[in-house]
Design a protein around this motif. Structure first.
Motif, PDB file in Angstrom:
ATOM      1  N   GLY A 130       0.831  -1.204   0.000  1.00 50.62           N
ATOM      2  CA  GLY A 130       0.000   0.000   0.000  1.00 50.62           C
ATOM      3  C   GLY A 130       0.860   1.246   0.000  1.00 50.62           C
ATOM      4  N   LYS A 160      -5.895   3.641  -0.630  1.00 50.04           N
ATOM      5  CA  LYS A 160      -4.739   3.339  -1.481  1.00 50.04           C
ATOM      6  C   LYS A 160      -5.247   3.047  -2.890  1.00 50.04           C
ATOM      7  N   THR A 163      -3.159  -0.767  -6.329  1.00 48.96           N
ATOM      8  CA  THR A 163      -2.605  -1.805  -5.465  1.00 48.96           C
ATOM      9  C   THR A 163      -2.693  -3.157  -6.182  1.00 48.96           C
TER      10      THR A 163
END
Lengths: 378, 243
Positions: A130, A160, A163
């Protein structure tokens, strides 16, 4: 001026035997789809990861006590380059085996090590990283996702993005702000966040090929135990950037398009014209050079030396190489990108995904900025 | 670096630095001979230094770094391979690879120093991102040429190095194109003068690129060999060379 001290690499005596073991697992797994062999380290296949774990080919350098096999860094290097050159679907465990496992072994408490490291080595626990957020791409130090102390533990809020593998991962190593009001690189910390913690939601982002590799991850009042903090509170920036040497110099940074070089050689045949012959020669020379450069960083890291500048050099050259392969093949060989032959299919696929090669893991511009700093220019 | 190589470097570097691009075979050869350098590769029984190819790399690279004029690499290679033979051509290609690697490092240093000194718009050139990105590219190319030279030297010390020399010379040749372009661009007009030393490096680099196999030559040789071996042997062959 030498920015990259080249070294004569002391390759392990066990290399041949290790390659045979990898080839054995691949043979048991059966034939690989020719297109999916390209850029294979983003292709998750949990069953294949478990097979590698059973064959003692994950967590290779880690202590036996935590499920590792106490092999050397170069022995591990031999295994991962062999997997990538074959185009094996190593995406599920890749991040955990490369950097999250080592990070937990270094900073985690005993309970965290026992819970996660042996599972990673068995190919049963997968990780995601992250870092990026909607307003923090190349400017990573601007992250705003926060962890606040609450009672004994922490509460995580924020988001985030980009990812990779969040939808298959069992945990995330996240860089978040722990000091309210802190600026830039200060006040950041790393956390190990189990992905099944309540308050986490994962939303797919479909890439231009139609594939689902990366995601948005949302944290809404995610409660974490006190021991979720990895390493030292406030040292997140230094810890995360130290990890980048592992992330930037591996053979995955130059091998993503290797399958296309192999297909070029396959179709060239004995009557290849000079332009195809010279292209194959040039790409072979670069593969040979990059392999030595990448392994020489592995050797340096194995001695515990700082190789961050060398790692960025390998990444820049390697990404440029794997990005140039589809472009050069497309330029040199007549083909129909919609055609059913393997060369056309792999070229078409790599032309579409190769723009990401110089974006992921730090953009070309950021990487060259780091090299410039290493040269003493900033 | 081994002790032998460190000693060699400590011996050769000051002399090469002093002689530099002005070195003259007729005048300075005796001093090069005094250090025993032409006999570098001869065994100790034959009155030589008993050096290996990684030792030779150290000397060739320093000769390139200092844009040395005298024909030292030729003299060293002539002791172990006869002129006109295939072996001689290959070994000289290796020597040029090492010279290119050294000269690129020297041109990179000159360029970085110049970018840090020269001020325009009230700050050093090296503070401009466009200049930083160019020099970073140059640094990558210099690193690749140097690693390729080490890889070829190591292969020579193991035995057959035909593939490695071809790959290394080709890789170094390509680095010459990028390196000389960036070095001159960063230096601006001063780098284009006879007075400034950059051209002693860049003109040699251009010469060395075409000596003992230009890009098309070596890429043709390598391409032919990998195509003949076939796609399924490419990777196993590559790693078998170091396993």
């Amino acid at each position: 001026m030498q920015t990259f001290e080249p070294e004569a690499i002391d390759w392990p005596d066990t290399a041949g035997a290790l390659r045979d073991r990898v080839r054995g697992v691949l043979a048991d797994h059966g034939p690989l789809d020719p297109v999916l062999r390209a850029n294979s380290w983003t292709k998750p296949d949990p069953e294949f990861s478990r097979r590698l774990g059973e064959a003692d080919l994950l967590g290779m350098t880690w202590p036996r006590e935590y499920g590792g096999h106490e092999a050397s860094q170069l022995e591990r290097y031999v295994v991962i380059e062999e997997l990538l050159a074959a185009g094996a679907p190593v995406g599920a465990h890749w991040i955990a085996d490369r950097q999250s496992g080592p990070l937990i072994l270094r900073y985690g408490d005993e309970a965290m090590k026992r819970r996660w490291v042996p599972a990673i080595a068995r190919g049963e626990a997968f990780a995601c990283i992250g870092l990026s957020e909607p307003s923090s791409g190349s400017d990573l130090a601007s992250v705003r996702t926060s962890a606040r102390r609450e009672g004994e533990g922490w509460v995580l809020n924020g988001q985030k993005v980009w990812t990779t593998g969040a939808h298959v991962a069992h945990f995330m190593i996240a860089l978040v702000r722990t000091e309210p009001g802190s600026e830039r690189q200060r006040g950041l910390s790393q956390f190990l966040v189990p992905m099944d913690t309540p308050g986490i939601s994962v939303k797919p982002i479909i890439d231009l090929t139609g594939a689902h590799e990366f995601n948005e991850v949302f944290f809404e009042n995610v409660g974490l135990s006190p021991d979720a903090l990895l390493g030292t509170e406030g040292d997140g920036w230094a810890q995360a950037t130290a990890e980048l040497s592992l992330e930037r110099s591996g053979p995955e940074r130059y091998l993503s398009s290797m399958v296309l070089l192999l297909e070029l050689i396959r179709v060239a045949g004995d009557d290849a014209g000079p332009s195809v012959r010279e292209l194959a020669g040039r790409l072979a020379a670069e593969a040979w050079t990059l392999r030595l450069m990448s392994a020489s960083v592995a050797a340096k890291l194995a001695r515990g030396e700082d190789a961050s500048l060398e790692a960025t050099i390998v990444k820049d050259l390697g990404n440029s190489y794997e990005q140039a392969i589809p472009e050069l093949v497309h330029r040199t060989v007549a083909m129909d990108l919609d055609g059913p032959d393997v060369l056309s299919m792999v070229t078409a696929y790599l032309l579409q995904v190769s723009p990401s090669f110089s974006l992921r893991g730090g953009t070309r511009e950021i990487i060259r900025g780091i090299i410039a700093r290493g040269l003493g220019l900033r | 670096m081994s002790d032998t190589r460190r000693m060699l470097a400590e011996m050769a570097d000051p002399l090469f630095a002093e002689l530099g691009f002005e070195a003259d075979d007729a005048r300075d050869w005796a001093r090069v001979e005094d250090l025993g350098l032409p006999l570098l590769l001869l065994s100790e029984e034959d009155g030589g230094f008993g050096g290996n190819w990684q030792d030779a790399l150290t000397v060739f690279r320093l000769a390139g770094y200092h844009a040395l004029g005298p024909s030292l690499p030729e003299a060293i290679v002539a002791k172990v391979a006869s002129q006109g033979s295939d072996a001689h051509f290959q070994l000289m290609a290796f020597a040029r690879t090492a010279q290119i690697a050294g000269a690129l490092d020297a041109a990179l240093r000159l360029s970085v120093d110049y970018a840090n000194e020269r001020q325009q718009f009230g700050r050093p050139l090296g503070k401009f991102q466009a200049v930083q990105q160019s020099l970073a590219t140059f640094a990558c190319e210099a690193a690749a040429a140097n690693c390729a030279a080490v890889g070829a030297a190591q292969a020579l010390d193991r035995g057959d190095a035909a593939f490695e020399i071809a790959a290394a010379k080709l890789r170094a040749n390509q680095a010459v194109g990028v390196g000389t372009r960036v070095a001159h661009q960063v230096h601006g007009a001063i780098g284009f003068t006879q007075e400034y030393s950059l051209h002693h490096l860049t003109r040699r680099l251009w010469q060395w690129r075409s000596d003992f196999g230009h890009d098309a030559y070596w890429s043709g040789v390598l391409g032919k060999s990998v195509i003949e071996r076939g796609a399924d042997n490419f990777w196993p062959d590559l790693v078998a060379r170091t396993d």
